[in-house]
Write a protein that holds these residues in place. Structure first.
Motif, PDB file in Angstrom:
ATOM      1  N   PRO A 274       0.632  -1.400   0.087  1.00 59.77           N
ATOM      2  CA  PRO A 274      -0.084  -0.067  -0.029  1.00 59.77           C
ATOM      3  C   PRO A 274       0.947   1.081   0.036  1.00 59.77           C
ATOM      4  N   LEU A 277       2.474   1.783  -3.476  1.00 59.53           N
ATOM      5  CA  LEU A 277       1.306   2.418  -4.484  1.00 59.53           C
ATOM      6  C   LEU A 277       1.254   3.916  -4.368  1.00 59.53           C
ATOM      7  N   GLN A 278       1.443   4.337  -3.065  1.00 58.04           N
ATOM      8  CA  GLN A 278       1.518   5.912  -3.003  1.00 58.04           C
ATOM      9  C   GLN A 278       2.722   6.538  -3.361  1.00 58.04           C
ATOM     10  N   THR A 306       2.310  -1.470 -10.376  1.00 59.20           N
ATOM     11  CA  THR A 306       2.969  -0.804  -9.496  1.00 59.20           C
ATOM     12  C   THR A 306       4.564  -1.156  -9.653  1.00 59.20           C
ATOM     13  N   GLU A 447      -7.143  -9.165  -7.402  1.00 57.15           N
ATOM     14  CA  GLU A 447      -6.844  -7.915  -7.376  1.00 57.15           C
ATOM     15  C   GLU A 447      -5.680  -7.542  -8.378  1.00 57.15           C
ATOM     16  N   TYR A 451      -5.781  -4.133 -10.686  1.00 62.14           N
ATOM     17  CA  TYR A 451      -4.731  -3.267 -10.801  1.00 62.14           C
ATOM     18  C   TYR A 451      -4.268  -3.005 -12.293  1.00 62.14           C
ATOM     19  N   ARG A 457      -6.578   2.381  -7.753  1.00 67.91           N
ATOM     20  CA  ARG A 457      -5.240   2.429  -6.665  1.00 67.91           C
ATOM     21  C   ARG A 457      -5.047   1.359  -5.690  1.00 67.91           C
ATOM     22  N   ASP A 458      -6.127   0.927  -5.045  1.00 68.04           N
ATOM     23  CA  ASP A 458      -5.977   0.024  -4.040  1.00 68.04           C
ATOM     24  C   ASP A 458      -7.136  -0.946  -4.438  1.00 68.04           C
ATOM     25  N   THR A 478     -10.267   1.379  -4.384  1.00 72.01           N
ATOM     26  CA  THR A 478     -10.207   3.048  -4.508  1.00 72.01           C
ATOM     27  C   THR A 478     -10.022   3.319  -5.771  1.00 72.01           C
ATOM     28  N   GLU A 511     -10.718   5.509   0.566  1.00 75.84           N
ATOM     29  CA  GLU A 511      -9.654   5.040   1.169  1.00 75.84           C
ATOM     30  C   GLU A 511      -9.874   3.692   1.813  1.00 75.84           C
ATOM     31  N   ARG A 514      -6.542   0.231   6.715  1.00 75.84           N
ATOM     32  CA  ARG A 514      -5.190  -0.723   7.111  1.00 75.84           C
ATOM     33  C   ARG A 514      -4.914  -1.124   8.413  1.00 75.84           C
ATOM     34  N   TYR A 520      -3.143  -3.826   4.160  1.00 76.28           N
ATOM     35  CA  TYR A 520      -4.928  -3.763   4.133  1.00 76.28           C
ATOM     36  C   TYR A 520      -5.475  -4.487   5.102  1.00 76.28           C
TER      37      TYR A 520
END
Length: 531
Positions: A274, A277-278, A306, A447, A451, A457-458, A478, A511, A514, A520
């Motif tokens: 996570p 990803l940011q 990612t 998942e 992506y 994003r998540d 998200t 969001e 977490r 997550y």
């Protein structure tokens, strides 16, 4: 005479002897060298012995990540105790569970945090509190025998007074297989359980990880993950094992990571998916990105999209995709040279460990056959604190010739498959696998498809009980941009997945929940979806 490493604090002691003036820790603009960190740790150990710490006693450490937090960890080792790091983001009720379950009698905390625990401390075995901090707060709360609100039996001691005493601890009588720490980790059900980690586990783990990452004293490692998380603690132990410089940060905003990397010239960075990803979406200064020698992922599968973005940002850095268990500290890594050929693999066993893929009867699986990941070797921890039932479930024997003494290994509960070359691929956790329409479905596969659409994003895929299907699939995600609708995402997934794997429901949120370690929180997300 060559000194051997038998205790966690030997990592620090040997680094201080070899390079006393080298930078060891930095926090908020302050840097201390190895000689000073070792002096502070010895003095803090002497203070712990003064307040009555005995061999094997547990010391809870409830502090934000700072220099005194790391010093406390090594001080407990030097004093012969067992340290219990408590994630600073936990609430008092969660802290109470860890204090009560561990049976800790000594607490190291800050003047700011102590009042938050006033209501729960009387219901624990804590009798001695060492308070870090100065100014009015410390003067008010840490004055000798003065009690905290609602905790009349507490004896309070100022950290600064212990440091001024300049005491020296006696040599610890513990050996390398004795407990060094209890790390609390969340399970799929119930309260967090304490994994008992030995000195040997921590030393071998640091040596193994630093060997395959190629760490040297020239490295600058940014510590982003919590020290209560095995991968977060590993950033410090790995640095100390080679005399590297470790920069401490309490993660709040993604943009702080590249800023600190630029400020300190960071060469190594380890995060969970996570957070990656940011960080992948940030504008990294080119010189800062190019200075990074390696980056590593742990705590979950790295989405392919990612991975590609990060490799585009850190073009000269080596990517390490890792898999680990708190119960075995670290298990596998993928050699960066294999990333292009096997980007979905979790690699092979780390140095000084063997990872097996076994059937339920303990026999080995053939290549391409799914089985349970089983870890054997020096990194297998001692079990779950005060929980013989769960210890017996997870720590089980592996088969050897009859002449050999029984050996305990960690049976991970994770389903994996090995290819013909021995590279492992994660399929899913036994307790996360979705069983729908007669199929076993890995959440990771759904998942990954989400992506790959570029629309989210998540993403977390969950199985929800259904009388007709067994379970139906719900995707919580998200969006990457405003305006995404469920119909568009569902249509994109139908092009990528067979019909039985397409989520029956998609929930879009700003969001995702977490855990304190940044992963997550599938358990809470599942509860919300069911509710």
């Amino acid at each position: 005479m060559t000194a051997i490493r038998t205790h966690l604090h030997d990592l620090l002691a040997q680094a201080a002897a070899a390079t006393p003036a080298a930078p060891a820790l930095s926090y908020r603009g302050t840097t201390v060298d190895y000689e000073e960190v070792w002096r502070m740790s010895r003095t803090a150990a002497a203070q712990l012995l003064t307040v009555g710490l005995q061999r094997g006693d547990r010391v809870a450490i409830y502090l934000e990540k700072r220099i005194e937090t790391v010093v406390s960890i090594f001080a407990v080792s030097a004093a012969g105790g067992v340290f219990v790091p408590v994630n600073p983001v936990l609430k008092p009720t969660q802290v109470w569970h860890i204090l009560s379950d561990s049976g800790a009698e000594v607490l190291v905390t800050s003047a700011e945090r102590l009042p938050q625990l006033a209501a729960i401390l009387p219901a624990t075995r804590i009798t001695q509190v060492i308070v870090v901090g100065d100014g009015a707060a410390s003067d008010r709360t840490a004055s000798g025998d003065m009690a905290a609100d609602g905790a009349a039996s507490l004896l309070l001691h100022r950290w600064e007074h212990g440091q001024l005493a300049a005491g020296e601890p006696a040599s610890s009588s513990a050996i390398d297989v004795d407990p060094a720490a209890i790390l609390y980790t969340s399970g799929s059900t119930g309260s967090p359980k304490g994994v008992v980690v030995s000195h040997r586990n921590l030393i071998v783990g640091a040596e193994s990880v630093s060997s395959y990452l190629g760490n040297t004293s020239d490295d600058v490692i940014l510590s982003v993950l919590p020290l209560s998380f095995d991968a977060g603690l590993s950033q410090v132990t790995t640095a100390f094992s080679v005399g590297a410089h470790c920069v401490l940060m309490n993660y709040l905003l993604p943009r702080e990571v590249p800023r600190l990397c630029e400020q300190y010239g960071v060469t190594g960075l380890t995060c969970v998916p996570p957070l990656w990803l940011q960080l992948a979406d940030l504008d990294w200064p080119e010189e800062t990105a190019q200075r990074l020698r390696y980056w590593a992922n742990t705590g979950g599968r790295m989405p392919r999209a990612t991975l590609d973005r990060l490799r585009g940002v850190f073009t000269t850095a080596e990517p390490y995709l890792m898999y680990g268990l708190t119960e075995a500290f670290r298990s596998t890594y993928l050699d960066p040279a294999e990333v292009d050929r096997r980007p979905d693999s979790i690699g092979r066993a780390i140095p000084n460990a063997e990872v097996l893929v076994l059937r339920p009867d303990g026999t080995p699986c053939a290549p391409g056959e799914e089985g349970e990941l089983v870890h054997r070797g020096a990194l297998v921890t001692l079990g779950y604190w005060n929980d013989p039932v769960r210890t017996a479930e997870r720590y089980r024997l592996v088969r050897h010739p009859q002449w050999r003494a029984p050996e305990t290994a960690v049976w991970s509960g994770d389903t994996v498959v090995a290819d013909a070359d021995g590279f492992l691929y994660f399929v899913g956790r036994k307790d996360h696998m979705i069983k729908t329409s007669g199929y076993r479905v890995s959440p990771d596969e759904i998942e990954e498809a989400a992506y790959s659409t570029g629309l989210v994003r998540d993403a977390v895929a969950l199985g929800v009980d259904d009388p007709a299907l067994g379970q139906r699939i719900v995707l919580v995600a998200t969006p990457t941009a405003t305006g995404l609708d469920v119909v568009a995402l569902t249509a994109a997934l139908k092009k990528l997945l067979p019909l039985y794997m397409v989520p029956s429901r998609i929930e879009l949120r700003e969001e995702l929940l977490r855990s304190p370690n940044g992963k997550y929180d599938r358990t809470l997300l599942a509860e919300e979806v069911v509710a």
